[in-house]
Design an enzyme around this catalytic site. Structure first.
Site, PDB file in Angstrom:
ATOM      1  N   CYS A 112       0.824  -1.207   0.000  1.00 35.04           N
ATOM      2  CA  CYS A 112       0.000   0.000   0.000  1.00 35.04           C
ATOM      3  C   CYS A 112       0.864   1.265   0.000  1.00 35.04           C
ATOM      4  O   CYS A 112       1.020   1.940   1.019  1.00 35.04           O
ATOM      5  CB  CYS A 112      -0.979   0.044   1.153  1.00 35.04           C
ATOM      6  SG  CYS A 112      -2.230   1.309   0.847  1.00 35.04           S
ATOM      7  N   CYS A 117      -5.699   2.019  -4.316  1.00 32.56           N
ATOM      8  CA  CYS A 117      -5.212   2.612  -3.084  1.00 32.56           C
ATOM      9  C   CYS A 117      -6.152   3.746  -2.690  1.00 32.56           C
ATOM     10  O   CYS A 117      -6.151   4.800  -3.337  1.00 32.56           O
ATOM     11  CB  CYS A 117      -3.796   3.148  -3.338  1.00 32.56           C
ATOM     12  SG  CYS A 117      -3.027   3.720  -1.839  1.00 32.56           S
TER      13      CYS A 117
HETATM   14  P1  FAD Z   1      -0.791 -10.850   4.312  1.00 28.70           P
HETATM   15  O1  FAD Z   1      -2.228 -10.506   4.402  1.00 28.70           O
HETATM   16  O2  FAD Z   1       0.190  -9.980   5.004  1.00 28.70           O
HETATM   17  O3  FAD Z   1      -0.646 -12.366   4.810  1.00 28.70           O
HETATM   18  C1  FAD Z   1       0.559 -13.082   4.870  1.00 28.70           C
HETATM   19  C2  FAD Z   1       0.362 -14.195   5.882  1.00 28.70           C
HETATM   20  O4  FAD Z   1       1.461 -15.108   5.826  1.00 28.70           O
HETATM   21  C3  FAD Z   1       0.322 -13.683   7.335  1.00 28.70           C
HETATM   22  O5  FAD Z   1      -0.863 -14.127   7.951  1.00 28.70           O
HETATM   23  C4  FAD Z   1       1.560 -14.266   7.990  1.00 28.70           C
HETATM   24  O6  FAD Z   1       1.380 -14.601   9.351  1.00 28.70           O
HETATM   25  C5  FAD Z   1       1.773 -15.520   7.145  1.00 28.70           C
HETATM   26  N1  FAD Z   1       3.162 -15.989   7.144  1.00 28.70           N
HETATM   27  C6  FAD Z   1       4.306 -15.278   7.011  1.00 28.70           C
HETATM   28  N2  FAD Z   1       5.377 -16.091   7.065  1.00 28.70           N
HETATM   29  C7  FAD Z   1       4.893 -17.338   7.245  1.00 28.70           C
HETATM   30  C8  FAD Z   1       5.506 -18.622   7.362  1.00 28.70           C
HETATM   31  N3  FAD Z   1       6.827 -18.777   7.310  1.00 28.70           N
HETATM   32  N4  FAD Z   1       4.704 -19.708   7.501  1.00 28.70           N
HETATM   33  C9  FAD Z   1       3.338 -19.581   7.539  1.00 28.70           C
HETATM   34  N5  FAD Z   1       2.718 -18.384   7.434  1.00 28.70           N
HETATM   35  C10 FAD Z   1       3.480 -17.292   7.292  1.00 28.70           C
HETATM   36  N6  FAD Z   1      -4.480  -2.679   0.850  1.00 28.70           N
HETATM   37  C11 FAD Z   1      -5.552  -2.166   0.191  1.00 28.70           C
HETATM   38  O7  FAD Z   1      -6.060  -2.790  -0.735  1.00 28.70           O
HETATM   39  N7  FAD Z   1      -6.086  -0.951   0.526  1.00 28.70           N
HETATM   40  C12 FAD Z   1      -5.584  -0.233   1.547  1.00 28.70           C
HETATM   41  O8  FAD Z   1      -6.093   0.846   1.856  1.00 28.70           O
HETATM   42  C13 FAD Z   1      -4.459  -0.749   2.272  1.00 28.70           C
HETATM   43  N8  FAD Z   1      -3.910  -0.047   3.290  1.00 28.70           N
HETATM   44  C14 FAD Z   1      -2.912  -0.609   4.032  1.00 28.70           C
HETATM   45  C15 FAD Z   1      -2.421   0.106   5.113  1.00 28.70           C
HETATM   46  C16 FAD Z   1      -1.443  -0.444   5.929  1.00 28.70           C
HETATM   47  C17 FAD Z   1      -0.931   0.354   7.101  1.00 28.70           C
HETATM   48  C18 FAD Z   1      -0.959  -1.749   5.659  1.00 28.70           C
HETATM   49  C19 FAD Z   1       0.068  -2.374   6.567  1.00 28.70           C
HETATM   50  C20 FAD Z   1      -1.420  -2.456   4.558  1.00 28.70           C
HETATM   51  C21 FAD Z   1      -2.390  -1.897   3.725  1.00 28.70           C
HETATM   52  N9  FAD Z   1      -2.877  -2.557   2.598  1.00 28.70           N
HETATM   53  C22 FAD Z   1      -3.932  -2.021   1.882  1.00 28.70           C
HETATM   54  C23 FAD Z   1      -2.164  -3.751   2.077  1.00 28.70           C
HETATM   55  C24 FAD Z   1      -2.829  -5.094   2.352  1.00 28.70           C
HETATM   56  O9  FAD Z   1      -3.100  -5.254   3.724  1.00 28.70           O
HETATM   57  C25 FAD Z   1      -1.894  -6.205   1.879  1.00 28.70           C
HETATM   58  O10 FAD Z   1      -1.471  -5.929   0.565  1.00 28.70           O
HETATM   59  C26 FAD Z   1      -2.584  -7.557   1.899  1.00 28.70           C
HETATM   60  O11 FAD Z   1      -2.902  -7.905   3.218  1.00 28.70           O
HETATM   61  C27 FAD Z   1      -1.690  -8.626   1.267  1.00 28.70           C
HETATM   62  O12 FAD Z   1      -2.209  -9.909   1.460  1.00 28.70           O
HETATM   63  P2  FAD Z   1      -1.231 -11.175   1.509  1.00 28.70           P
HETATM   64  O13 FAD Z   1      -2.091 -12.365   1.705  1.00 28.70           O
HETATM   65  O14 FAD Z   1      -0.306 -11.151   0.356  1.00 28.70           O
HETATM   66  O15 FAD Z   1      -0.321 -10.928   2.795  1.00 28.70           O
END
Ligand code: FAD
Ligand code: UQ1
Length: 456
Positions: free
Chosen positions: A207, A385
């Protein structure tokens, strides 16, 4: 427009009921086996095998496990995720500004895990795609037929000298982690005068708008509390631009000028001297040149990088990101491996909105691969975003791989709008918990087409 918003927010609720009814029917059908279909959280103790193994139970992992449950049946799906809690990270921007409560952003992992799907409550330590196995931190091997990698990215506060220990001081916060987001709100409330400093690191981030959203909210808060005249607000970013997409950057430059916010490009935070309230920045265009800024408040966006388990595996590209095809999300060398979200090298901005669009494409790709057919649907790089610019306005940036705006609504989304604030703060969380995480929300693409019908 309000009608459209109501339709959008009701969509996942309607489908939730339908899916729940379907699920109950299926449970009746399987009466004898129903008990074993309730998901369990347990440490694995023996060798296990799953047709569909999902690594990571964040946004992408839970969304895909819900979709895979529908495709291959819950008993054939497992998710490896160590955390007890699942957070809706996009709301942390509002938590840091005191507009939402941290508690409201989290639910237990058990409650978001699709029922019947096996939750392996461990950390993945090693991925071996040559033997179709992964090893968890307690030494258990899990084998798979198909693997979906959704491990997210890693925060690196430790790459800034003086952090993370500097967070013990009350003037520093970061909206990027569950441990530090409440500190942002404390620092903002305690701010009396001087520099309020906001940073953007010299790495890819998730983000990319979030580092500046908290600046706009802080500005609004300081105006509301009568402290703005005693504050100099500074945004020091490593990037050469304020925002990558010109249409939205133009609006943001207008805002920073109107609100007297100082933007310095190509400045990278390298050290925090928390005891002296000093932040040290390097000038990325003049190697060796550094500048010390005294602060009354500091918001740190940490350097970020690939997940270390992905980076240490044969699945990564040279930089450590999961190496997937940018159109169908299948791994570029291992045909039974797929990726979604922040852990991948998809050349788009890393967001939850992107995960939503990717989940629909990946669902389709896997359906095709399972039938020995060629993946046909192409991901266009859609990402979004919601740029929060005050406590009641948002610029809703949406764009694709080419950096072209790909707006859902038939209005100019580069304008600050109250309606979009309500979308962000009130509608999106429902879309997340009841739509995306249940595998029912694949991004706004179909709505965009509908809303733009007859406009071409
Ligand atoms: P995540 O949701 O981060 O999940 C990854 C998972 O993998 C976690 O649960 C973690 O525990 C697990 N994991 C890590 N390592 C291991 C391991 N070795 N073994 C097993 N599990 C593991 N997005 C938007 O669309 N709009 C917004 O307005 C927005 N604002 C944001 C604001 C902030 C402050 C933040 C921090 C993020 C924001 N985002 C936003 C971004 C969004 O939250 C992420 O892009 C999204 O959560 C990505 O999903 P993901 O599944 O790739 O990763
Ligand atoms: C979205 O789909 C989504 O996922 C639920 C978000 O939260 C992570 C978003 O912030 C946005 C903007 C979208 C895109 C949806 C619409 C209706 C524009």
């Amino acid at each position: 427009m309000i009608l459209l918003l109501i339709t959008l927010s009701l969509f996942p609720l309607i489908f939730r009921r339908r899916m729940a009814a379907l699920y109950r029917l299926r449970q009746c059908h399987l009466t004898g086996r129903a008990a074993s279909h309730l998901h369990t959280s347990s440490r694995v103790s023996a060798q296990q095998h799953y047709k569909m193994l999902v690594l990571g139970g964040g946004s992408g992992g839970i969304a895909m496990s819900a979709r895979m449950k529908r495709l291959v049946g819950a008993e054939n799906v497992a998710v490896v995720e160590p955390s007890e809690m699942h957070y809706y990270q996009p709301l942390w921007t509002l938590v840091g500004a005191g507009a939402k409560d941290l508690k409201s952003t989290g639910r237990s992992t058990a409650s978001v895990m699709p029922s019947g799907v096996k939750w392996v409550k461990s950390k993945v330590q090693e991925i071996n795609p040559n033997t179709n196995t992964v090893r968890t931190d307690d030494g258990t091997e899990i084998s798979y037929e198909y693997l979906i990698v959704a491990l997210g990215l890693q925060l690196h506060f430790e790459k800034i000298r003086g952090l993370p220990e500097g967070f013990e001081h009350p003037q520093i916060g970061s909206n990027y982690s569950v441990e530090t987001v409440a500190k942002t709100w404390k620092a903002l409330q305690n701010f009396q005068e001087g520099n309020a400093v906001f940073t953007f690191p010299n790495t890819p981030v998730k983000c990319a708008g979030a580092p500046q959203k908290i600046m706009y909210l802080s500005d609004a808060f300081l105006r509301k509390t009568g402290k703005r005249s005693k504050a100099t607000i500074i945004y020091n970013t490593s990037l050469p631009v304020l925002f990558a997409i010109k249409k939205y950057a133009d609006s943001l430059w207008d805002i920073v000028e109107r609100r007297d916010l100082q933007v310095n490009l190509r400045r990278n935070l390298i050290e925090v001297r928390a005891d002296k309230q000093e932040a040290v920045f390097e000038n990325l265009d003049k190697p060796g040149e550094t500048k010390v800024i005294e602060y009354g408040m500091l918001h740190v966006t940490p350097p970020m990088g690939p997940n270390s388990t992905v980076k240490g595996s044969p699945l990564s590209d040279e930089a450590g990101w999961l190496d997937v095809d940018k159109y169908n999300l299948q791994h570029r060398r291992y045909a039974n491996v797929f990726g979604i979200g922040d852990c991948t090298n998809l050349p788009t901005s890393k967001t939850g909105a992107a995960v939503a669009a990717q989940s629909a494409i990946l669902d389709r790709t896997i359906r095709k691969v399972l039938r020995n057919e060629k993946p046909d649907k192409k991901y266009d790089g859609y990402t979004s975003c919601p740029l929060i610019t005050s406590y009641n306005t948002v610029i809703l940036a949406e764009f694709d791989y080419n950096g072209q705006p790909l707006e859902t609504f038939p209005i100019n989304q580069a304008k600050e709008r109250r309606l979009m604030y309500h979308m962000k703060a009130d509608v999106m969380p429902h879309l997340y918990w009841y739509g995306l995480l249940r595998g029912l929300w694949g991004g706004p693409g179909p709505y965009r087409k509908l809303f733009h019908l007859g406009m071409k």
